[in-house]
Design a protein around this motif. Structure first.
Motif, PDB file in Angstrom:
ATOM      1  N   LEU A 176       1.052  -1.005  -0.321  1.00  0.00           N
ATOM      2  CA  LEU A 176       0.215  -0.133  -0.159  1.00  0.00           C
ATOM      3  C   LEU A 176       1.107   0.995  -0.038  1.00  0.00           C
ATOM      4  CD1 LEU A 176      -2.641   1.567   0.202  1.00  0.00           C
ATOM      5  CD2 LEU A 176      -2.348   1.026   2.630  1.00  0.00           C
ATOM      6  N   MET A 177       2.313   1.532   0.604  1.00  0.00           N
ATOM      7  CA  MET A 177       3.163   1.869   0.825  1.00  0.00           C
ATOM      8  C   MET A 177       3.104   2.718  -0.535  1.00  0.00           C
ATOM      9  SD  MET A 177       2.201   3.441   3.929  1.00  0.00           S
ATOM     10  CE  MET A 177       0.614   3.251   4.252  1.00  0.00           C
ATOM     11  N   LEU A 178       3.490   1.969  -1.148  1.00  0.00           N
ATOM     12  CA  LEU A 178       4.595   2.036  -2.371  1.00  0.00           C
ATOM     13  C   LEU A 178       3.931   2.006  -3.370  1.00  0.00           C
ATOM     14  CD1 LEU A 178       6.457  -1.365  -3.132  1.00  0.00           C
ATOM     15  CD2 LEU A 178       7.692   0.935  -2.056  1.00  0.00           C
ATOM     16  N   VAL A 215      -4.429  -4.971   1.121  1.00  0.00           N
ATOM     17  CA  VAL A 215      -4.662  -5.610   2.590  1.00  0.00           C
ATOM     18  C   VAL A 215      -5.287  -6.569   2.054  1.00  0.00           C
ATOM     19  CG1 VAL A 215      -5.675  -5.105   4.798  1.00  0.00           C
ATOM     20  CG2 VAL A 215      -3.836  -3.158   3.634  1.00  0.00           C
ATOM     21  N   PHE A 216      -6.773  -6.435   1.652  1.00  0.00           N
ATOM     22  CA  PHE A 216      -7.669  -7.740   1.526  1.00  0.00           C
ATOM     23  C   PHE A 216      -7.855  -8.044   0.396  1.00  0.00           C
ATOM     24  CE2 PHE A 216      -8.820  -4.206   5.061  1.00  0.00           C
ATOM     25  CZ  PHE A 216      -8.562  -5.059   6.161  1.00  0.00           C
ATOM     26  N   GLY A 217      -7.321  -7.614  -0.623  1.00  0.00           N
ATOM     27  CA  GLY A 217      -7.862  -8.237  -1.704  1.00  0.00           C
ATOM     28  C   GLY A 217      -8.751  -7.586  -2.730  1.00  0.00           C
ATOM     29  N   ASP A 218      -8.800  -7.410  -4.162  1.00  0.00           N
ATOM     30  CA  ASP A 218     -10.483  -7.394  -4.860  1.00  0.00           C
ATOM     31  C   ASP A 218     -11.351  -7.378  -5.151  1.00  0.00           C
ATOM     32  OD1 ASP A 218      -7.775  -5.035  -5.469  1.00  0.00           O
ATOM     33  OD2 ASP A 218      -7.224  -6.178  -7.332  1.00  0.00           O
ATOM     34  N   ASN A 219     -12.448  -6.491  -4.376  1.00  0.00           N
ATOM     35  CA  ASN A 219     -13.648  -7.386  -4.407  1.00  0.00           C
ATOM     36  C   ASN A 219     -13.949  -7.960  -2.860  1.00  0.00           C
ATOM     37  OD1 ASN A 219     -14.482  -6.615  -6.601  1.00  0.00           O
ATOM     38  ND2 ASN A 219     -13.234  -8.143  -7.735  1.00  0.00           N
ATOM     39  N   ILE A 220     -13.425  -7.204  -2.292  1.00  0.00           N
ATOM     40  CA  ILE A 220     -13.764  -8.416  -1.022  1.00  0.00           C
ATOM     41  C   ILE A 220     -13.953  -7.108   0.023  1.00  0.00           C
ATOM     42  CG2 ILE A 220     -12.315  -9.268   1.258  1.00  0.00           C
ATOM     43  CD1 ILE A 220     -12.582 -11.389  -1.078  1.00  0.00           C
ATOM     44  N   ASN A 221     -15.123  -7.259   0.548  1.00  0.00           N
ATOM     45  CA  ASN A 221     -15.998  -6.899   2.093  1.00  0.00           C
ATOM     46  C   ASN A 221     -15.715  -7.002   3.265  1.00  0.00           C
ATOM     47  OD1 ASN A 221     -16.555  -4.162  -0.116  1.00  0.00           O
ATOM     48  ND2 ASN A 221     -18.296  -5.660   0.159  1.00  0.00           N
ATOM     49  N   ILE A 222     -14.495  -5.942   4.099  1.00  0.00           N
ATOM     50  CA  ILE A 222     -14.688  -6.916   5.897  1.00  0.00           C
ATOM     51  C   ILE A 222     -14.869  -5.731   6.966  1.00  0.00           C
ATOM     52  CG2 ILE A 222     -11.641  -5.718   5.794  1.00  0.00           C
ATOM     53  CD1 ILE A 222     -11.258  -8.409   7.291  1.00  0.00           C
TER      54      ILE A 222
END
Length: 302
Positions: free
Chosen positions: A163-165, A197-204
């Motif tokens: 994410l930081m990159l 962090v969680f992957g595309d199309n993932i709701n958490i």
């Protein structure tokens, strides 16, 4: 941005500091106005609440062991069979959900040997159905390797660094603080965070508090309040009636006691139903709802 450079340095160095990088990420999330990023950072630093969804990297495979006896022989550390269990209960028993803070995870990761997790007695009857020779389960626990804790740290470090990159590539160094929240929305930082962090199309949902609010609506020794909460959480009338019978058969317990055998058996059966058509609720959520509501009914750990 300087804070992003500092986080990248912390995560990519020879002696990375995941905890310190998370603290700086909390500052960054505040400046960007990204509440979901802040909620994830807080969960990693403080631990995940019992009613919060867990990222997949915090779910670890677990083997089930126990102490068993047939009245003549006692075997300690016996690997217990699980293939005979309903799939929902089997998945629950063979998966350890790590909700501890990253500091606790780091402490576990540096210990020697394996760690064990005690299983509640309500699972014993189901587990001993897989044993031959009249053996019964006296105690049961789950084990997973220490390497699993190290893997959690690796995953947090790698995902945060990704994410930081991405942010380093897209956020200009000279952006004004007054414009940074608007720019964050324009660049889709929220989606970058979820993807990294969680992957595309993932709701958490990593928020907290719903179970404590649920428990506060259950009054000690008032079964109607317990029944209402269970019904609101998808438990059907027949199962509630069965629980009422189990409570009556077990009789009262004091505030220091565990549930009686009939209530434990009922809880085990309900956990096995979780995730099925008969009770459309996740395994972890099911365990949290039942434990919280029934404990408050009995006045245990209030």
């Amino acid at each position: 941005m300087q804070v992003i450079d500092e986080i990248i340095d912390l995560l990519s160095g020879n002696t990375p500091s995941v905890s310190e990088a998370l603290y700086k990420s909390k500052v960054l999330a505040h400046r960007l106005g990204e509440n979901e990023l802040k909620a994830w950072v807080d969960a990693e630093l403080q631990g995940y609440a019992g009613d919060a969804d867990l990222p997949v990297y915090r779910r670890m495979p677990m083997a089930v062991f126990g102490q068993v006896t047939n009245g003549f022989q006692v075997h300690n550390g016996q690997r217990l069979p699980t293939r005979h269990l309903e799939q929902g209960m089997r998945d629950f028993l063979e998966t350890s959900e790590v909700r501890d803070s990253i500091a606790v995870v780091e402490d576990y990761a540096h210990r020697d040997g394996e760690l064990s997790l005690a299983l509640k007695p309500e699972f014993y009857p189901a587990l001993q159905r897989g044993l031959a020779g009249g053996f019964v389960v006296l105690r049961a626990w789950g084990k997973h390797g220490i390497g699993s804790y190290r893997q959690i740290i690796v995953e947090v470090r790698s995902r945060l660094l990704d994410l930081m990159l991405q942010l380093d590539d897209r956020l200009p160094d000279d952006v004004a603080s007054s414009n940074i929240k608007q720019l964050s929305k324009q660049l889709g930082v929220a989606q970058m965070f979820k993807g990294a962090v969680f992957g595309d199309n993932i709701n958490i949902n990593i928020g907290s508090g719903s179970q404590s609010q649920l428990a506060n609506t259950v009054t000690k020794n008032d079964f109607s309040s317990l029944a209402r909460v269970l019904k609101e959480n998808g438990v059907d009338d027949d199962d509630i009636a069965e629980l009422k019978g189990a409570v009556g058969q077990d009789g009262p317990v004091d505030s220091e006691s565990q549930y009686g055998p009939k209530v434990r058996q009922w809880i085990g059966g309900m956990i096995a139903k979780a995730g099925s058509a008969s009770w459309n609720i996740g395994m972890q959520a099911a365990g949290g709802v039942l434990a919280s509501a029934i404990s408050h009914y009995y006045g245990i750990n209030n």
